[in-house]
Design a protein around this motif. Structure first.
Motif, PDB file in Angstrom:
ATOM      1  N   UNK A  95       0.754  -1.215  -0.039  1.00 27.99           N
ATOM      2  CA  UNK A  95      -0.050   0.046  -0.015  1.00 27.99           C
ATOM      3  C   UNK A  95       0.698   1.243   0.035  1.00 27.99           C
ATOM      4  N   UNK A  96       1.927   1.248   0.727  1.00 32.19           N
ATOM      5  CA  UNK A  96       2.771   2.489   0.602  1.00 32.19           C
ATOM      6  C   UNK A  96       3.452   2.525  -0.769  1.00 32.19           C
ATOM      7  N   UNK A  97       4.101   1.370  -1.299  1.00 35.11           N
ATOM      8  CA  UNK A  97       4.404   1.428  -2.639  1.00 35.11           C
ATOM      9  C   UNK A  97       3.461   2.044  -3.840  1.00 35.11           C
ATOM     10  N   UNK A 115      -3.876   9.892   0.992  1.00 35.31           N
ATOM     11  CA  UNK A 115      -3.368   9.021  -0.030  1.00 35.31           C
ATOM     12  C   UNK A 115      -3.340   7.639   0.351  1.00 35.31           C
ATOM     13  N   UNK A 116      -2.499   7.441   1.431  1.00 35.85           N
ATOM     14  CA  UNK A 116      -2.333   6.129   1.908  1.00 35.85           C
ATOM     15  C   UNK A 116      -3.633   5.424   2.267  1.00 35.85           C
ATOM     16  N   UNK A 117      -4.599   6.129   2.810  1.00 34.23           N
ATOM     17  CA  UNK A 117      -5.761   5.516   3.342  1.00 34.23           C
ATOM     18  C   UNK A 117      -6.507   5.240   1.978  1.00 34.23           C
ATOM     19  N   UNK A 118      -6.356   6.073   1.078  1.00 35.16           N
ATOM     20  CA  UNK A 118      -7.257   5.869  -0.450  1.00 35.16           C
ATOM     21  C   UNK A 118      -6.523   4.407  -0.984  1.00 35.16           C
ATOM     22  N   UNK A 119      -5.309   4.246  -0.860  1.00 34.56           N
ATOM     23  CA  UNK A 119      -4.725   2.982  -1.447  1.00 34.56           C
ATOM     24  C   UNK A 119      -5.281   1.884  -0.742  1.00 34.56           C
ATOM     25  N   UNK A 120      -5.239   2.081   0.535  1.00 36.61           N
ATOM     26  CA  UNK A 120      -5.864   0.706   1.576  1.00 36.61           C
ATOM     27  C   UNK A 120      -7.158   0.388   1.017  1.00 36.61           C
ATOM     28  N   UNK A 121      -8.266   1.693   0.959  1.00 40.02           N
ATOM     29  CA  UNK A 121      -9.485   1.396   0.570  1.00 40.02           C
ATOM     30  C   UNK A 121      -9.665   0.899  -0.825  1.00 40.02           C
ATOM     31  N   UNK A 251       8.493  -0.696  -9.268  1.00 47.00           N
ATOM     32  CA  UNK A 251       9.072  -2.110  -9.186  1.00 47.00           C
ATOM     33  C   UNK A 251       8.896  -2.517  -7.752  1.00 47.00           C
ATOM     34  N   UNK A 252       8.728  -1.447  -6.669  1.00 45.66           N
ATOM     35  CA  UNK A 252       8.635  -2.091  -5.446  1.00 45.66           C
ATOM     36  C   UNK A 252       7.332  -2.900  -5.276  1.00 45.66           C
ATOM     37  N   UNK A 253       6.207  -2.651  -5.545  1.00 48.51           N
ATOM     38  CA  UNK A 253       4.769  -3.023  -5.495  1.00 48.51           C
ATOM     39  C   UNK A 253       4.987  -4.552  -5.831  1.00 48.51           C
ATOM     40  N   UNK A 254       5.355  -5.125  -7.068  1.00 44.58           N
ATOM     41  CA  UNK A 254       5.236  -6.482  -7.566  1.00 44.58           C
ATOM     42  C   UNK A 254       6.259  -7.043  -6.392  1.00 44.58           C
ATOM     43  N   UNK A 255       7.525  -6.550  -6.406  1.00 46.90           N
ATOM     44  CA  UNK A 255       8.535  -7.218  -5.479  1.00 46.90           C
ATOM     45  C   UNK A 255       7.999  -7.466  -4.208  1.00 46.90           C
ATOM     46  N   UNK A 256       7.177  -6.472  -3.294  1.00 44.69           N
ATOM     47  CA  UNK A 256       6.531  -6.846  -2.238  1.00 44.69           C
ATOM     48  C   UNK A 256       5.553  -7.934  -2.182  1.00 44.69           C
ATOM     49  N   UNK A 257       4.667  -7.855  -3.275  1.00 45.91           N
ATOM     50  CA  UNK A 257       3.958  -9.231  -3.469  1.00 45.91           C
ATOM     51  C   UNK A 257       4.407 -10.410  -3.522  1.00 45.91           C
TER      52      UNK A 257
END
Length: 350
Positions: A95-97, A115-121, A251-257
């Protein structure tokens, strides 16, 4: 005897207030009697329905997937908790990424916490609606509320999707070059499935090109959007901080997943190297990117199981790993994400 005259009687002065009141009364009396009464706005009721809608969708999805959900929670009892906590931490970092990437795709500064809360939602919305539509709708609405013009918000969304797709495919290609034996491609697709898939992809491309060439209105809209999107992309890449946020987050998003799946695999003792599990995850998610299922529920599980088996894992442990991973990344955050989505709608932040 002197004659005294009575004191003069003061003349009554006209009262200004009364005159004003009379004129106002006359004015009011002259108004038509059939003025339409202003009906109360129905927006609060609609907003309340929108607040409750995510919870209803969560209940519907949970009932439909109750057997998978129960089996996934059952595997948590036999897993190693330190690795599960690592998988949960990797999920939170996604969510941070995503928030960093969203900000990197737009020049205008967005409020960080919102913005962070919106990504969580948006993650919850993405699991309740066809893949990509939920998160895109939430983020478009959020940028609109923040004062971003529709053309720029659409361009930022397109840039985000493009950067995330390029990063995911690029990571998959790089890992396949570094570890060519990570997957056995023969187990990924049934015999004779490559030809129909290529034919279907070619048909979709030809249909899109035909529509662009024949329909002038569509061609005008697409060309205008591309000009705006290219202009926004150039502007973003002239700002090093924005470009770093865009591509670093992508790049961080798929790496974290992928790290989350590898951690779950380690917790359940799956005999597959972590990097090979990362390759399997990237290959599975790329394969199901165009499947119009809500959040990929059902299609992602099947693709991940097939990919882990192709990476050398036994079928039963691979199934347990995938179900546990989906519980951590989808089902546990789903209810809090839906509540956050409803709160953001109620507070008029989206």
């Amino acid at each position: 005897m002197t004659r005294t005259e009575p004191p003069p009687v003061p003349c009554p002065q006209p009262r200004v207030g009364a005159a004003r009141r009379s004129s106002v009364d006359v004015t009011i009396e002259q108004l038509p009697r059939s003025l339409p009464l202003r009906s109360p706005s129905r927006r609060p009721a609609v907003r309340q329905v929108l607040c409750l809608l995510p919870l209803v969708l969560v209940a519907v999805v949970a009932v439909r997937q109750r057997s998978v959900l129960a089996e996934g929670f059952g595997h948590l009892a036999s897993a190693k908790w330190p690795w599960l906590l690592a998988a949960a931490a990797a999920t939170c970092l996604t969510w941070v990424a995503a928030a960093v990437t969203r900000q990197g795709a737009l020049l205008q500064r967005l409020p960080r916490r919102r913005l962070l809360a919106t990504q969580f939602a948006a993650g919850a919305a993405n699991h309740l609606l066809p893949t990509g539509l939920g998160a895109s709708a939430v983020n478009l609405r959020f940028m609109t509320v923040c004062g971003v013009p529709p053309a720029r918000s659409s361009s930022a969304l397109a840039l985000y999707l493009l950067a995330e797709s390029v990063a995911r495919v690029g990571l998959l290609a790089a890992l396949l070059i570094a570890f060519p034996d990570a997957l056995r491609p023969g187990g990924l697709l049934p015999d004779g499935a490559v030809g129909p898939l290529l034919l279907a992809a070619g048909g979709v491309v030809c249909a899109a090109v035909t529509v662009l060439l024949l329909v002038r209105r569509v061609r005008t809209v697409v060309s205008g959007f591309l000009r705006t999107a290219l202009g926004e992309a150039r502007s973003v890449h002239t700002r090093p901080a924005r470009a770093l946020a865009l591509w670093g987050g992508s790049f961080s998003f798929p790496l974290c997943q992928a790290a989350g799946l590898a951690a779950v695999g380690r917790s359940l003792g799956l005999p597959v190297p972590p990097l090979h599990m990362a390759v399997a995850y990237l290959a599975a998610t790329v394969a199901v990117a165009l499947v119009p299922a809500p959040g990929g529920i059902g299609s992602v599980e099947a693709a991940l199981i097939v990919a882990l088996v192709a990476a050398g894992g036994p079928a039963a442990p691979a199934t347990a790993v995938v179900l546990t991973y989906r519980v951590i990344t989808v089902w546990l955050p789903l209810l809090p994400g839906a509540l956050t989505l409803g709160a953001l709608v109620r507070l008029k932040m989206i």
